[in-house]
Write an enzyme that holds these catalytic residues in place. Structure first.
Site, PDB file in Angstrom:
ATOM      1  N   LYS A 142       0.880  -1.277  -0.120  1.00  0.00           N
ATOM      2  CA  LYS A 142      -0.130  -0.078  -0.042  1.00  0.00           C
ATOM      3  C   LYS A 142       0.890   1.217   0.031  1.00  0.00           C
ATOM      4  CE  LYS A 142      -2.255  -0.859   3.751  1.00  0.00           C
ATOM      5  NZ  LYS A 142      -1.926  -2.419   4.420  1.00  0.00           N
ATOM      6  N   ARG A 177     -11.482  -0.192   7.512  1.00  0.00           N
ATOM      7  CA  ARG A 177     -10.817  -1.582   7.825  1.00  0.00           C
ATOM      8  C   ARG A 177     -12.226  -2.465   8.282  1.00  0.00           C
ATOM      9  NH1 ARG A 177      -4.815  -2.703   8.869  1.00  0.00           N
ATOM     10  NH2 ARG A 177      -3.955  -0.797   8.100  1.00  0.00           N
ATOM     11  N   ARG A 231      11.442  -5.939   6.593  1.00  0.00           N
ATOM     12  CA  ARG A 231      11.082  -4.507   6.325  1.00  0.00           C
ATOM     13  C   ARG A 231      11.693  -3.774   7.365  1.00  0.00           C
ATOM     14  NH1 ARG A 231       5.054  -2.532   5.363  1.00  0.00           N
ATOM     15  NH2 ARG A 231       4.620  -3.331   7.470  1.00  0.00           N
ATOM     16  N   ARG A 243       9.402  -1.663  12.641  1.00  0.00           N
ATOM     17  CA  ARG A 243       8.193  -1.371  13.372  1.00  0.00           C
ATOM     18  C   ARG A 243       8.045  -2.315  14.311  1.00  0.00           C
ATOM     19  NH1 ARG A 243       3.507  -0.492   8.905  1.00  0.00           N
ATOM     20  NH2 ARG A 243       2.273  -1.944  10.700  1.00  0.00           N
ATOM     21  N   ARG A 271      -2.177 -10.009  12.349  1.00  0.00           N
ATOM     22  CA  ARG A 271      -2.639  -8.829  11.580  1.00  0.00           C
ATOM     23  C   ARG A 271      -3.360  -9.572  10.526  1.00  0.00           C
ATOM     24  NH1 ARG A 271       3.027  -5.859  11.178  1.00  0.00           N
ATOM     25  NH2 ARG A 271       2.073  -4.800   9.757  1.00  0.00           N
TER      26      ARG A 271
END
Ligand SMILES: Nc1ncnc2c1ncn2[C@@H]1O[C@H](COP(=O)(O)OP(=O)(O)O)[C@@H](O)[C@H]1O
Length: 194
Positions: A10, A86, A121, A150, A161
Site C-alpha cells: 500500500k 478496515r 522490512r 516497526r 494482523r
C-alpha cells in the site's frame, strides 16, 4: 481508497499515486503512530491494540481520520485514504457523511510473501524511506546502521494482523463493489510485477 494485507505494498503504491495525481495521502496507521510518538492518550490506548495485531477501536480511529479528511488540503486536492476503512462500521461512518471513494483499490498478495516482506522490512527514521533487508537493502553502511523496525513487524504479530485483515475485508468489498479495482499481479523475487 487503497486496501490490502499488511506489507501488500500500500505504501509503495500510495507514493506512486500521490506523485501522479497530487492527492493528499492519509494513512490511518501513520496517523496512529504519530499519536503514539507524541504520547497522547489516544496513542497510548491505540498501541495496546496495535501490539496485538487488532483493530484500534472506532472511538479513536473514526474521528481521527474524519478530522484529517476534512482538512482544507485534502478537500482541495482530493485524498488517497490508506488503511481506512478496515471494517463495516468504519465504512459506514463515512457513508453517513456522504464520503465515498471514486475508486477502491484492493491489493492481493499471497501470505507467504507478506510474512517475508514484513519480517525484513526496515525504516530509515531520518528520511522515512522503507527498505527490505533482502529485496531493497540500504545503499550504504551509514544508513544500514540507523534502520529501525516497526514494533508490530514480527512474524508472530503479522500473522495476527493477517487474520484481522481477512476477517474484515469481505465486508468492505461488498460496500465498495461498484468502484473496486483488484490488483492482478505476478510475483517475482518477492516483488509484484505487472
Ligand atoms: N482503520 C483502522 N482501524 C483500526 N485500527 C487500525 C486502522 N488502521 C491501522 N490500524 C492499527 O494500526 C496497525 C498498523 O496499521 P498499518 O500501518 O496500516 O499497517 P498494516 O496494514 O501493514 O498492518 C494495525 O495493525 C491496526 O492495529
Amino acid at each position: 481508497m487503497i486496501a490490502g494485507a499488511p506489507a501488500s505494498g500500500k505504501g509503495t503504491q500510495c507514493e506512486l499515486i500521490k506523485a501522479k495525481y497530487g492527492l493528499v495521502h492519509i494513512s490511518a496507521g501513520d496517523l496512529l503512530r504519530a499519536e503514539i510518538a507524541t504520547g497522547t492518550d489516544n496513542g497510548k490506548q491505540a498501541k495496546e491494540f496495535m501490539e496485538k495485531g487488532q483493530l484500534v477501536p472506532d472511538e479513536i480511529v473514526v474521528n481521527m481520520v474524519k478530522g484529517r479528511l476534512l482538512q482544507p488540503d485534502a478537500q482541495e486536492k482530493g485524498w488517497l485514504l490508506d488503511g481506512y476503512p478496515r471494517s463495516y462500521s468504519q465504512a459506514m461512518a463515512l457513508e453517513t457523511l456522504g464520503i465515498r471513494p471514486d475508486i477502491f483499490i484492493l491489493l492481493d498478495v499471497p501470505d507467504e510473501l507478506l510474512v517475508e516482506r514484513v519480517v525484513g522490512r526496515r525504516l530509515d527514521p531520518e528520511t522515512g524511506k522503507i527498505y527490505h533487508l533482502k529485496y531493497s537493502p540500504p545503499e550504504n553502511e551509514e544508513i544500514a546502521s540507523r534502520l529501525t523496525q516497526r514494533f508490530d513487524d514480527t512474524e508472530e504479530k503479522v500473522k495476527l494482523r493477517l487474520q484481522t485483515h481477512y476477517q474484515n475485508i469481505e465486508s468492505l468489498v461488498s460496500i465498495y463493489e461498484d468502484v473496486i479495482v483488484k490488483g492482478k499481479w505476478k510475483y517475482h523475487g518477492g516483488r509484484c510485477i505487472r
